[in-house]
Design an enzyme around this catalytic site. Structure first.
Site, PDB file in Angstrom:
ATOM      1  N   LYS A   1       0.855  -1.202   0.000  1.00 12.38           N
ATOM      2  CA  LYS A   1       0.000   0.000   0.000  1.00 12.38           C
ATOM      3  C   LYS A   1       0.889   1.249   0.000  1.00 12.38           C
ATOM      4  O   LYS A   1       0.685   2.160  -0.805  1.00 12.38           O
ATOM      5  CB  LYS A   1      -0.889   0.013   1.232  1.00 12.38           C
ATOM      6  CG  LYS A   1      -1.566   1.339   1.512  1.00 12.38           C
ATOM      7  CD  LYS A   1      -2.483   1.285   2.709  1.00 12.38           C
ATOM      8  CE  LYS A   1      -1.812   1.567   4.012  1.00 12.38           C
ATOM      9  NZ  LYS A   1      -1.551   2.981   4.305  1.00 12.38           N
ATOM     10  N   ASN A   2       1.900   1.256   0.873  1.00 10.62           N
ATOM     11  CA  ASN A   2       2.675   2.489   1.061  1.00 10.62           C
ATOM     12  C   ASN A   2       3.721   2.716  -0.011  1.00 10.62           C
ATOM     13  O   ASN A   2       4.382   3.752  -0.019  1.00 10.62           O
ATOM     14  CB  ASN A   2       3.295   2.518   2.457  1.00 10.62           C
ATOM     15  CG  ASN A   2       2.218   2.696   3.524  1.00 10.62           C
ATOM     16  OD1 ASN A   2       1.068   2.986   3.194  1.00 10.62           O
ATOM     17  ND2 ASN A   2       2.583   2.498   4.770  1.00 10.62           N
TER      18      ASN A   2
ATOM     19  N   CYS B   1      -5.514  12.747  12.318  1.00 12.60           N
ATOM     20  CA  CYS B   1      -6.249  11.493  12.175  1.00 12.60           C
ATOM     21  C   CYS B   1      -6.205  10.821  13.546  1.00 12.60           C
ATOM     22  O   CYS B   1      -5.652  11.351  14.496  1.00 12.60           O
ATOM     23  CB  CYS B   1      -5.620  10.610  11.103  1.00 12.60           C
ATOM     24  SG  CYS B   1      -4.153   9.787  11.649  1.00 12.60           S
TER      25      CYS B   1
ATOM     26  N   ARG C   1      -0.235  14.768  12.858  1.00 17.77           N
ATOM     27  CA  ARG C   1       0.359  14.487  11.538  1.00 17.77           C
ATOM     28  C   ARG C   1       0.417  15.739  10.656  1.00 17.77           C
ATOM     29  O   ARG C   1      -0.176  15.822   9.593  1.00 17.77           O
ATOM     30  CB  ARG C   1      -0.403  13.349  10.865  1.00 17.77           C
ATOM     31  CG  ARG C   1      -0.377  12.098  11.748  1.00 17.77           C
ATOM     32  CD  ARG C   1      -1.029  10.915  11.136  1.00 17.77           C
ATOM     33  NE  ARG C   1      -0.225  10.373  10.046  1.00 17.77           N
ATOM     34  CZ  ARG C   1      -0.621   9.319   9.312  1.00 17.77           C
ATOM     35  NH1 ARG C   1      -1.779   8.779   9.547  1.00 17.77           N
ATOM     36  NH2 ARG C   1       0.137   8.871   8.341  1.00 17.77           N
TER      37      ARG C   1
ATOM     38  N   ASP D   1       4.353   0.834  12.206  1.00 19.94           N
ATOM     39  CA  ASP D   1       3.202   0.130  11.618  1.00 19.94           C
ATOM     40  C   ASP D   1       3.123  -1.326  12.065  1.00 19.94           C
ATOM     41  O   ASP D   1       2.161  -2.011  11.738  1.00 19.94           O
ATOM     42  CB  ASP D   1       3.268   0.186  10.093  1.00 19.94           C
ATOM     43  CG  ASP D   1       3.030   1.590   9.582  1.00 19.94           C
ATOM     44  OD1 ASP D   1       3.262   1.847   8.395  1.00 19.94           O
ATOM     45  OD2 ASP D   1       2.629   2.448  10.392  1.00 19.94           O
TER      46      ASP D   1
ATOM     47  N   ARG E   1      -8.662  -0.626   4.546  1.00 22.79           N
ATOM     48  CA  ARG E   1      -7.801   0.395   3.930  1.00 22.79           C
ATOM     49  C   ARG E   1      -6.447  -0.197   3.566  1.00 22.79           C
ATOM     50  O   ARG E   1      -5.807   0.243   2.621  1.00 22.79           O
ATOM     51  CB  ARG E   1      -7.558   1.551   4.911  1.00 22.79           C
ATOM     52  CG  ARG E   1      -8.776   2.325   5.255  1.00 22.79           C
ATOM     53  CD  ARG E   1      -8.423   3.557   6.038  1.00 22.79           C
ATOM     54  NE  ARG E   1      -7.434   4.366   5.303  1.00 22.79           N
ATOM     55  CZ  ARG E   1      -7.083   5.593   5.676  1.00 22.79           C
ATOM     56  NH1 ARG E   1      -7.616   6.132   6.745  1.00 22.79           N
ATOM     57  NH2 ARG E   1      -6.197   6.273   4.985  1.00 22.79           N
TER      58      ARG E   1
HETATM   59  C1  EPZ Z   1       3.878   7.111   6.424  1.00 26.62           C
HETATM   60  O1  EPZ Z   1       3.036   8.115   6.923  1.00 26.62           O
HETATM   61  C2  EPZ Z   1       3.011   5.881   6.251  1.00 26.62           C
HETATM   62  N1  EPZ Z   1       1.952   6.155   5.279  1.00 26.62           N
HETATM   63  C3  EPZ Z   1       2.401   5.486   7.599  1.00 26.62           C
HETATM   64  O2  EPZ Z   1       1.687   4.283   7.395  1.00 26.62           O
HETATM   65  C4  EPZ Z   1       3.537   5.223   8.582  1.00 26.62           C
HETATM   66  O3  EPZ Z   1       2.987   4.930   9.850  1.00 26.62           O
HETATM   67  C5  EPZ Z   1       4.441   6.461   8.679  1.00 26.62           C
HETATM   68  O4  EPZ Z   1       4.918   6.817   7.357  1.00 26.62           O
HETATM   69  C6  EPZ Z   1       5.653   6.219   9.566  1.00 26.62           C
HETATM   70  O5  EPZ Z   1       6.382   5.151   9.082  1.00 26.62           O
HETATM   71  C7  EPZ Z   1       2.266   6.132   3.957  1.00 26.62           C
HETATM   72  O6  EPZ Z   1       3.397   5.905   3.571  1.00 26.62           O
HETATM   73  C8  EPZ Z   1       1.132   6.391   3.010  1.00 26.62           C
HETATM   74  P1  EPZ Z   1       5.662  10.531   8.553  1.00 26.62           P
HETATM   75  P2  EPZ Z   1       3.556   9.642   6.951  1.00 26.62           P
HETATM   76  O7  EPZ Z   1       5.571  11.781   7.755  1.00 26.62           O
HETATM   77  O8  EPZ Z   1       4.507   9.877   5.859  1.00 26.62           O
HETATM   78  C9  EPZ Z   1       5.613  13.829  11.970  1.00 26.62           C
HETATM   79  C10 EPZ Z   1      -0.065   2.814   7.691  1.00 26.62           C
HETATM   80  O9  EPZ Z   1      -0.396   2.240   8.721  1.00 26.62           O
HETATM   81  N2  EPZ Z   1       5.610  14.781  10.852  1.00 26.62           N
HETATM   82  O10 EPZ Z   1       6.853   9.651   8.371  1.00 26.62           O
HETATM   83  O11 EPZ Z   1       2.368  10.521   7.094  1.00 26.62           O
HETATM   84  C11 EPZ Z   1       4.342  12.991  12.035  1.00 26.62           C
HETATM   85  O12 EPZ Z   1       3.345  13.667  12.778  1.00 26.62           O
HETATM   86  C12 EPZ Z   1       0.274   4.271   7.697  1.00 26.62           C
HETATM   87  O13 EPZ Z   1       0.088   2.247   6.568  1.00 26.62           O
HETATM   88  C13 EPZ Z   1       5.693  16.151  11.114  1.00 26.62           C
HETATM   89  O14 EPZ Z   1       5.746  16.569  12.264  1.00 26.62           O
HETATM   90  O15 EPZ Z   1       4.365   9.660   8.318  1.00 26.62           O
HETATM   91  C14 EPZ Z   1       4.804  11.731  12.719  1.00 26.62           C
HETATM   92  O16 EPZ Z   1       4.802  11.947  14.115  1.00 26.62           O
HETATM   93  C15 EPZ Z   1      -0.105   4.892   9.018  1.00 26.62           C
HETATM   94  N3  EPZ Z   1       5.706  17.021  10.070  1.00 26.62           N
HETATM   95  C16 EPZ Z   1       6.244  11.564  12.232  1.00 26.62           C
HETATM   96  O17 EPZ Z   1       6.639  12.856  11.757  1.00 26.62           O
HETATM   97  C17 EPZ Z   1       5.658  16.605   8.757  1.00 26.62           C
HETATM   98  O18 EPZ Z   1       5.692  17.454   7.840  1.00 26.62           O
HETATM   99  C18 EPZ Z   1       6.421  10.564  11.087  1.00 26.62           C
HETATM  100  O19 EPZ Z   1       5.472  10.918  10.102  1.00 26.62           O
HETATM  101  C19 EPZ Z   1       5.584  15.209   8.510  1.00 26.62           C
HETATM  102  C20 EPZ Z   1       5.567  14.321   9.567  1.00 26.62           C
END
Ligand code: EPZ
Length: 417
Positions: A22-23, A117, A122, A305, A397
């Protein structure tokens, strides 16, 4: 609203095929915006999030030239609107991944802020910071990111924290920018590398993907191509945990061995025997699981995850486990549902202490987010009696036909519409 009904205590035995990631699929679908030629993706999983992304891209004007089982061909030659509306973005945060490609190819984009969410706020500040560094003018107004850039220019971008989609958005923006972009403190997840391999096949010039420093030299155009999406490492890990919890013996075809070694090592620490050979990952669990402690962190460390799934495993393990969630601020919502099944878990801030119990008892529980629902399915596989899981649209999802796959391994599980 669909429910899943499980009767536990069956050992899982047999072979199951792991679906595409998915990711990895979601950013690759957005990458079609970078070229006027068709982009074909193979091994695409049938998931709600993929359907949502197809709907979003369709609204933007991307043509779905072919959607045949798991082979999807997308063409953005006639893209007409550069807006990603709130009603779609709020249902799937990965919609933010159209921002970078739209800016790179068309010079403008209007994308709804994803909003928080269940698992956390996020924010997308890192995406915006990077695009601004590349010369985009970004205004946030009425809940929308309004971005313009005559021509993005290469820049040195140092991410303040590791962000998977942040890295992916900026990499896609940089492939058509003028000059060289370096992304420091980049996410190293295998899905980032898979996206980079697609962009390289389209003619992009990218080095270092999969490490914490990625260098992109912009090109004028990208060509279309066909590409096979990697297998889902989180689905792979979820089925391995299912086999371990039920003391079964399973073979996973098309499994993704590139999952962090931390997962494999943790399962071996829990007493699992794991073998890899020619794309097949096998797990056998002969004795009761031993509790395993871990802290989540960016790849190659323990993936957030997989936190909920290992939490479920620890509820019936021998001993006590300390689970620390360091990526998201609210990713313990499965705890109160697991407690309803008899789990002994105490939470203080980002740390959960799990005391293994001898057995769980079936009950009615409710899914709250994608991986939390997976942990409830895993617990239902071992709980005595019947477990009913409500709101399983969360599960749909990210898992393709999970009840069919588990039933084929001997589980007693059915979907109630
Ligand atoms: C990706 O989400 C994945 N989704 C998530 O998978 C996964 O949990 C996550 O990476 C962490 O590995 C997809 O790839 C579609 P991040 P993403 O930006 O990119 C903070 C699932 O279960 N952050 O790496 O949204 C954020 O709040 C899903 O398949 C900021 O502060 O995650 C979090 O605490 C859930 N500012 C941390 O960083 C930003 O601009 C990591 O978030 C971006 C992120």
């Amino acid at each position: 609203m669909d429910k899943l009904v499980l009767t536990g205590c069956k050992k899982l035995k047999g072979t199951v095929k792991i679906s595409g990631s998915k990711n990895a699929t979601l950013p690759m679908m957005c990458a079609c915006l970078l070229s006027e030629d068709p982009v074909g993706l193979k091994n695409v999983p049938h998931l709600r999030d993929v359907t949502t992304m197809l709907t979003l891209l369709g609204q933007i004007g991307v043509e779905v030239l072919l959607d045949d089982q798991s082979f999807v061909v997308l063409n953005s030659k006639n893209v007409k609107t550069l807006v990603a509306p709130y009603d779609l973005v709020r249902t799937m945060r990965a919609s933010i991944l159209v921002l970078g490609p739209m800016l790179a190819r068309f010079g403008e984009a209007k994308v709804s802020l994803p909003g928080g969410c269940a698992i956390g706020q996020r924010p997308v500040d890192q995406h915006i910071k990077g695009l601004t560094a590349m010369g985009a003018e970004i205004l946030i107004e009425n809940g929308y990111i309004q971005a313009k850039a005559k021509k993005l220019t290469g820049a040195k971008i140092v991410m303040d924290l590791v962000s998977v989609t942040g890295t992916e958005n900026l990499m896609m923006a940089a492939v058509l920018a003028k000059g060289e972009t370096t992304i420091h403190n980049a996410a190293q997840e295998p899905e980032v590398l898979d996206l980079a391999n697609l962009l390289i096949k389209m003619g992009g010039k990218i080095e270092g993907a999969g490490t914490n420093k990625i260098t992109i030299n912009g090109v004028k155009k990208l060509q279309g191509t066909d590409y096979r999406v990697m297998s889902d490492r989180i689905e792979t890990g979820t089925f391995l945990v299912a086999a371990a919890m039920t003391r079964g013996e399973v073979n996973l075809l098309n499994a993704e061995p590139k999952m962090s070694n931390v997962i494999i090592n943790k399962l071996q620490e829990a007493g699992s025997e794991i073998n890899f050979k020619r794309g097949v990952v096998s797990l056998k669990q002969r004795k009761r699981i031993t509790a395993v402690s871990f802290s989540t962190a960016p790849f190659p460390n323990f993936p957030t995850d997989m936190q909920a799934q290992f939490m479920a495993m620890n509820t019936i393990a021998k001993g006590r486990a300390k689970v620390e969630e360091r990526i998201f601020e609210n990713r313990f919502m499965h705890v109160q549902e697991l407690r309803r099944l008899g789990a002994n878990i105490s939470v203080s801030g980002s740390i959960a202490l799990v005391e293994g119990v001898d057995r769980l008892e079936g009950a009615k529980v409710m899914a709250t987010d994608l991986r939390a629902s997976a942990s409830l399915v895993l617990a239902g596989l071992v709980a005595e009696g019947e477990t009913v899981i409500d709101r399983i649209y969360h599960l749909d999802r990210g898992y393709e036909r999970i009840e069919e796959k588990l039933a084929n391994l001997g589980a007693t599980i059915k979907r109630l519409n």
